[in-house]
Design an enzyme around this catalytic site. Sequence first.
Site, short mmCIF file in Angstrom:
data_model
loop_
_atom_site.label_atom_id
_atom_site.label_comp_id
_atom_site.label_asym_id
_atom_site.label_seq_id
_atom_site.Cartn_x
_atom_site.Cartn_y
_atom_site.Cartn_z
N ASP A 119 0.44 3.96 -3.17
CA ASP A 119 0.30 5.15 -2.93
C ASP A 119 1.27 6.09 -3.64
OD1 ASP A 119 -1.09 7.23 -1.36
OD2 ASP A 119 0.87 7.88 -0.92
N GLU A 145 -4.32 0.35 -3.78
CA GLU A 145 -2.89 0.84 -3.64
C GLU A 145 -1.95 -0.30 -3.52
OE1 GLU A 145 -3.64 5.16 -1.52
OE2 GLU A 145 -3.10 3.37 -0.38
N ASN A 175 -7.28 1.08 0.18
CA ASN A 175 -5.77 0.45 0.51
C ASN A 175 -5.44 -0.76 -0.52
OD1 ASN A 175 -5.57 2.02 2.47
ND2 ASN A 175 -6.14 0.60 4.12
N GLU A 214 0.66 -0.97 0.09
CA GLU A 214 0.01 0.02 -0.12
C GLU A 214 0.90 1.20 -0.02
OE1 GLU A 214 -2.62 -0.08 3.34
OE2 GLU A 214 -3.39 -2.08 3.04
#
Length: 237
Positions: free
Chosen positions: A52, A124, A121, A48
């Site tokens: 991101d 990502e 989440n 994650e």
Amino acid sequence: MNNLINIKEVEAKLKFTFTQPQLLVTALTHPSYRNETVTITEDSERLEFLGDAVLCLIVTEHLFLLFPSMDEGTLSTARAALINAVSCCQYTDALGLGEYLLIGKGERIQNERGRTSAYANLFEAILGAVYLDGGLAPARQITVPLLPSKKDILPLMLGNPKNRLQQLTQKQLRTLPVYQSTPWISPQGAPGYHIRVIVNDEIWGEGFALSKKEAEKLAAQEALDANDYKDKNTVDL
């Protein structure tokens, strides 16, 4: 390898084949599932973190090329809207990946906030896994088709529709919009909100969503669209 995940199905949805399928399994493993499963040693959190950053780069590049004359402040406003949790959750839904999430029995995602967080989440983490396995190109190929069209990005650059509507009514009518809320049930049976935005005792717009905040935004946007409101800072399309 986790036998609960149909790797081929997920790869088909992503249109990407992993050379290291364990990366995909890890991306699909919620921390709560690892905590409840003694045989699982990795979860999605590190992916994650990487995903991101990958998403931010892809969206930044996309906006930079799409709007060559736009200033960085306006681009930042649009980028923030395209990479927030609500948008990432929508990307997961668009790809149909939510059903493959491995999540612990004790983790609640029935409410809208929990679902949004978990699915955001997940997107990502999957993007991070794709980047590690295949680089930036396949990550970009997955992400860019999920982004709004150039025309639909314009409202994001102009900011929150509630703020824009308030500015409009204050300036032109010297009044403020009023938001009325009533219960609403989604087609899937989930409880949500039906919001009406009232200006001078007239309904200007309506919005339906699982969260009150999102329903208000939708109602405000409908009100703006119905009144053909255009911000002074228009963007050439």
